[in-house]
Design a protein around this motif. Structure first.
Motif, PDB file in Angstrom:
ATOM      1  N   SER A 236     -27.582  19.983  16.083  1.00  0.00           N
ATOM      2  CA  SER A 236     -27.796  20.174  14.652  1.00  0.00           C
ATOM      3  C   SER A 236     -29.067  20.992  14.418  1.00  0.00           C
ATOM      4  N   PRO A 237     -29.091  21.797  13.346  1.00  0.00           N
ATOM      5  CA  PRO A 237     -30.258  22.631  13.073  1.00  0.00           C
ATOM      6  C   PRO A 237     -31.520  21.796  12.849  1.00  0.00           C
ATOM      7  N   GLY A 238     -32.592  22.218  13.473  1.00  0.00           N
ATOM      8  CA  GLY A 238     -33.902  21.580  13.264  1.00  0.00           C
ATOM      9  C   GLY A 238     -34.074  20.272  14.003  1.00  0.00           C
ATOM     10  N   ALA A 239     -33.257  19.283  13.676  1.00  0.00           N
ATOM     11  CA  ALA A 239     -33.397  17.948  14.277  1.00  0.00           C
ATOM     12  C   ALA A 239     -32.811  17.884  15.691  1.00  0.00           C
ATOM     13  N   HIS A 240     -31.910  18.799  16.016  1.00  0.00           N
ATOM     14  CA  HIS A 240     -31.307  18.905  17.350  1.00  0.00           C
ATOM     15  C   HIS A 240     -30.587  17.638  17.800  1.00  0.00           C
ATOM     16  N   LEU A 241     -29.818  17.045  16.903  1.00  0.00           N
ATOM     17  CA  LEU A 241     -28.938  15.938  17.309  1.00  0.00           C
ATOM     18  C   LEU A 241     -27.681  16.545  17.911  1.00  0.00           C
ATOM     19  N   PRO A 242     -27.191  15.984  19.024  1.00  0.00           N
ATOM     20  CA  PRO A 242     -25.946  16.521  19.587  1.00  0.00           C
ATOM     21  C   PRO A 242     -24.758  16.263  18.649  1.00  0.00           C
ATOM     22  N   VAL A 243     -23.871  17.244  18.550  1.00  0.00           N
ATOM     23  CA  VAL A 243     -22.668  17.078  17.720  1.00  0.00           C
ATOM     24  C   VAL A 243     -21.495  16.813  18.650  1.00  0.00           C
ATOM     25  N   ARG A 244     -20.845  15.675  18.440  1.00  0.00           N
ATOM     26  CA  ARG A 244     -19.710  15.293  19.292  1.00  0.00           C
ATOM     27  C   ARG A 244     -18.416  15.329  18.474  1.00  0.00           C
ATOM     28  N   PRO A 245     -17.283  15.477  19.166  1.00  0.00           N
ATOM     29  CA  PRO A 245     -15.995  15.472  18.452  1.00  0.00           C
ATOM     30  C   PRO A 245     -15.757  14.124  17.776  1.00  0.00           C
ATOM     31  N   ASP A 246     -15.220  14.142  16.566  1.00  0.00           N
ATOM     32  CA  ASP A 246     -15.003  12.893  15.829  1.00  0.00           C
ATOM     33  C   ASP A 246     -14.054  11.938  16.563  1.00  0.00           C
ATOM     34  N   ARG A 247     -13.195  12.505  17.413  1.00  0.00           N
ATOM     35  CA  ARG A 247     -12.254  11.611  18.126  1.00  0.00           C
ATOM     36  C   ARG A 247     -12.978  10.723  19.133  1.00  0.00           C
ATOM     37  N   GLU A 248     -14.247  11.042  19.435  1.00  0.00           N
ATOM     38  CA  GLU A 248     -15.014  10.197  20.356  1.00  0.00           C
ATOM     39  C   GLU A 248     -15.821   9.109  19.640  1.00  0.00           C
ATOM     40  N   PHE A 249     -15.691   9.069  18.333  1.00  0.00           N
ATOM     41  CA  PHE A 249     -16.453   8.102  17.519  1.00  0.00           C
ATOM     42  C   PHE A 249     -16.230   6.666  18.004  1.00  0.00           C
ATOM     43  N   ALA A 250     -14.993   6.390  18.467  1.00  0.00           N
ATOM     44  CA  ALA A 250     -14.624   5.020  18.823  1.00  0.00           C
ATOM     45  C   ALA A 250     -15.006   4.619  20.256  1.00  0.00           C
ATOM     46  N   ASN A 251     -15.491   5.563  21.088  1.00  0.00           N
ATOM     47  CA  ASN A 251     -15.748   5.126  22.459  1.00  0.00           C
ATOM     48  C   ASN A 251     -17.195   5.228  22.882  1.00  0.00           C
ATOM     49  N   PRO A 252     -17.934   4.151  22.733  1.00  0.00           N
ATOM     50  CA  PRO A 252     -17.605   2.995  21.904  1.00  0.00           C
ATOM     51  C   PRO A 252     -18.146   3.217  20.497  1.00  0.00           C
ATOM     52  N   TYR A 253     -17.652   2.415  19.548  1.00  0.00           N
ATOM     53  CA  TYR A 253     -18.178   2.496  18.189  1.00  0.00           C
ATOM     54  C   TYR A 253     -19.670   2.157  18.182  1.00  0.00           C
ATOM     55  N   PRO A 254     -20.439   2.846  17.300  1.00  0.00           N
ATOM     56  CA  PRO A 254     -21.849   2.465  17.142  1.00  0.00           C
ATOM     57  C   PRO A 254     -21.937   1.198  16.291  1.00  0.00           C
ATOM     58  N   ASP A 255     -23.153   0.663  16.132  1.00  0.00           N
ATOM     59  CA  ASP A 255     -23.326  -0.479  15.222  1.00  0.00           C
ATOM     60  C   ASP A 255     -23.290   0.010  13.766  1.00  0.00           C
ATOM     61  N   TYR A 256     -23.904   1.181  13.548  1.00  0.00           N
ATOM     62  CA  TYR A 256     -23.986   1.720  12.182  1.00  0.00           C
ATOM     63  C   TYR A 256     -23.661   3.207  12.202  1.00  0.00           C
ATOM     64  N   ALA A 257     -23.024   3.682  11.131  1.00  0.00           N
ATOM     65  CA  ALA A 257     -22.784   5.122  10.991  1.00  0.00           C
ATOM     66  C   ALA A 257     -23.297   5.559   9.624  1.00  0.00           C
ATOM     67  N   LEU A 258     -24.222   6.501   9.678  1.00  0.00           N
ATOM     68  CA  LEU A 258     -24.782   7.046   8.435  1.00  0.00           C
ATOM     69  C   LEU A 258     -23.836   8.153   7.971  1.00  0.00           C
ATOM     70  N   LEU A 259     -23.293   7.986   6.777  1.00  0.00           N
ATOM     71  CA  LEU A 259     -22.266   8.920   6.293  1.00  0.00           C
ATOM     72  C   LEU A 259     -22.915  10.135   5.648  1.00  0.00           C
ATOM     73  N   PHE A 260     -22.897  11.266   6.367  1.00  0.00           N
ATOM     74  CA  PHE A 260     -23.466  12.486   5.790  1.00  0.00           C
ATOM     75  C   PHE A 260     -22.485  13.186   4.856  1.00  0.00           C
ATOM     76  N   ALA A 261     -21.185  13.065   5.139  1.00  0.00           N
ATOM     77  CA  ALA A 261     -20.185  13.680   4.256  1.00  0.00           C
ATOM     78  C   ALA A 261     -19.802  12.671   3.169  1.00  0.00           C
ATOM     79  N   TRP A 262     -20.809  12.221   2.395  1.00  0.00           N
ATOM     80  CA  TRP A 262     -20.550  11.191   1.380  1.00  0.00           C
ATOM     81  C   TRP A 262     -19.588  11.706   0.319  1.00  0.00           C
ATOM     82  N   ASN A 263     -19.508  13.026   0.188  1.00  0.00           N
ATOM     83  CA  ASN A 263     -18.552  13.617  -0.763  1.00  0.00           C
ATOM     84  C   ASN A 263     -17.112  13.505  -0.272  1.00  0.00           C
ATOM     85  N   HIS A 264     -16.917  13.166   0.999  1.00  0.00           N
ATOM     86  CA  HIS A 264     -15.562  12.966   1.518  1.00  0.00           C
ATOM     87  C   HIS A 264     -15.367  11.483   1.889  1.00  0.00           C
ATOM     88  N   ALA A 265     -16.127  10.596   1.250  1.00  0.00           N
ATOM     89  CA  ALA A 265     -16.139   9.191   1.662  1.00  0.00           C
ATOM     90  C   ALA A 265     -14.737   8.569   1.702  1.00  0.00           C
TER      91      ALA A 265
END
Ligand code: TMP
Ligand code: ZN
Length: 405
Positions: free
Chosen positions: A348-377
């Motif tokens: 990600s720009p500036g903060a340099h967080l790695p961007v992973r495919p959404d299909r990997e979200f479940a392996n394993p699920y995190p404890d919390y997910a901060l929703l950045f696309a709140w407009n697509h909630a």
């Protein structure tokens, strides 16, 4: 104080978000050292009332051949544009109707017109998304819209029955050239329909993440109607839209071509009530933004102290503002999940967080997910229902920072 991009009056800065990268500047590690940054702040023009970014980045830097935003990644946005295309078909009454989309992206809006054999033209400077449109049969010019281009389009195709533009006009620094071009493009009874995030919604929701390099302007009906009047155009209707966290759809005709609907005067009066042209409104907005940053940092620090794993959901351009303004790095948010292939594997720009495919979200699920696309909630909660069932919790920050039940 600096001068307005629209009218040369003085602009009062009300919010300084600090050093920022480009919102869509996803990058590889070998590009970290040469990453582009600028100072991001927003102000209100005392003359024309236009809310704007103070140091706009050049369009060529933003809408390049690697532009990572594709309209069709959101099923709901695709449906939104398909529905509008159906509604606008009734405006194609002339013998040989012609529809123009400014900032046509991957052709999502124009493709139903193309399928119906209606003459159309997309104008899309980002070469990669323009190519995607051409591949689906949408006639597209990969150029920037301005008065000169409008003249060329009219010379070659004649004037347009409909000019459409979604989430694009607010990205263009030289609005005078664009509106002069639209004036030339429209038939005498033609209509311009455009939509952009609505200033009153941004303020009401403390949606400061809408402020990033590509969003040069934050439109309200007041500033827009003054700008249109300078180009012999006028508002004929205004219809609020739920997309992008609150947008406004503006219907525009040549001055005097259509009687304005009651919605226009009502909306202008409402904006006066909300004091949308007054600096005090934006100073209060800034105070809420500062409180929001503090609340988000405190929450994430608390979860880190509890050894919880927190990720970000959707590597939106808006997330760059939040991550960089709030100073959130991989120690607080381990990665971002996103469905856009060209963002995956990048940082990600500036903060340099790695961007992973959404299909990997479940392996394993995190404890919390901060929703950045709140407009697509709605779309995302529906799709990711299993996360909640597995004990995961969503965090949102608009309209305020909280963990959802
Ligand atoms: P936007 O807020 O500018 O429309 O950007 C949406 C971003 O969110 C884009 O990078 C795609 C991503 N996204 C997902 O990853 N999953 C989804 O279900 C949706 C709707 C969007
Ligand atoms: Zn101004």
């Amino acid at each position: 104080m600096k001068q307005c991009l629209v009218c040369d009056a003085a602009v009062e800065t009300f919010l300084n978000l600090g050093r920022m990268p480009r919102g869509n500047g996803f990058l590889r590690p070998d590009q970290f050292a040469s990453e582009f940054f600028f100072e991001l702040s927003a102000g209100l023009c005392a003359g024309c009332g236009m809310v704007q970014v103070r140091n706009p980045v050049s369009p060529e830097r933003m809408f390049h051949a690697d532009y990572p935003f594709y309209t069709s990644t959101s099923a709901r946005m695709s449906e939104h544009f398909r529905r509008l295309a159906g509604e606008l078909r009734q405006w194609c009454r002339s013998a040989s109707p012609f529809v123009v989309d400014i900032g046509s992206n991957d052709g999502t809006f124009l493709s139903p017109f193309a399928a119906a054999g209606i003459r159309h033209l997309g104008i899309e400077p980002a070469a990669n998304v323009a190519r995607a449109a051409v591949e689906r049969g949408v006639r597209t010019l990969s150029q920037f819209m301005n008065e000169t281009l409008a003249r060329e389009v009219v010379a070659e195709n004649g004037q347009a029955d409909i000019v459409f533009s979604a989430n694009v006009l607010s990205h263009i620094p030289d609005l005078h050239s664009v509106f002069a071009g639209i004036k030339l493009l429209l038939k005498p009874q033609g209509v311009l329909v455009f939509e952009d995030p609505y200033l009153a919604d941004i303020v009401a929701k403390t949606a400061y993440d809408q402020i990033y390099d590509e969003h040069i302007y934050y439109f309200g009906a007041g500033a827009i109607s003054r700008l249109l009047a300078q180009h012999g155009l006028e508002l004929i209707d205004l219809i609020p839209q739920p997309v992008h966290g609150g947008s406004m759809r503006y219907w525009v005709g040549h001055r005097g071509a259509y009687p304005p609907a009651g919605s226009v005067a009502e909306r202008l009066a409402r904006e006066d009530e909300l004091k949308l042209g007054r600096l005090e409104t934006f100073e209060r907005f800034r105070e809420r933004v500062e409180r929001s940053r503090q609340a988000l940092r405190e929450l994430l620090e608390k979860l880190k102290a509890q050894s919880k794993r927190v990720v970000g959901y959707a590597a939106t351009a808006k997330s760059a503002t939040v991550l960089n303004y709030c100073g959130l790095g991989p120690d607080l948010i381990s990665c971002l999940y996103d469905k856009t292939p060209v963002k995956q594997g990048k940082y990600s720009p500036g903060a340099h967080l790695p961007v992973r495919p959404d299909r990997e979200f479940a392996n394993p699920y995190p404890d919390y997910a901060l929703l950045f696309a709140w407009n697509h909630a709605e779309e995302i909660f529906a799709k990711e229902g299993a996360f909640r069932e597995a004990g995961g919790r969503w965090i949102v920050f608009v309209p305020e920072v909280r963990i959802l039940d």
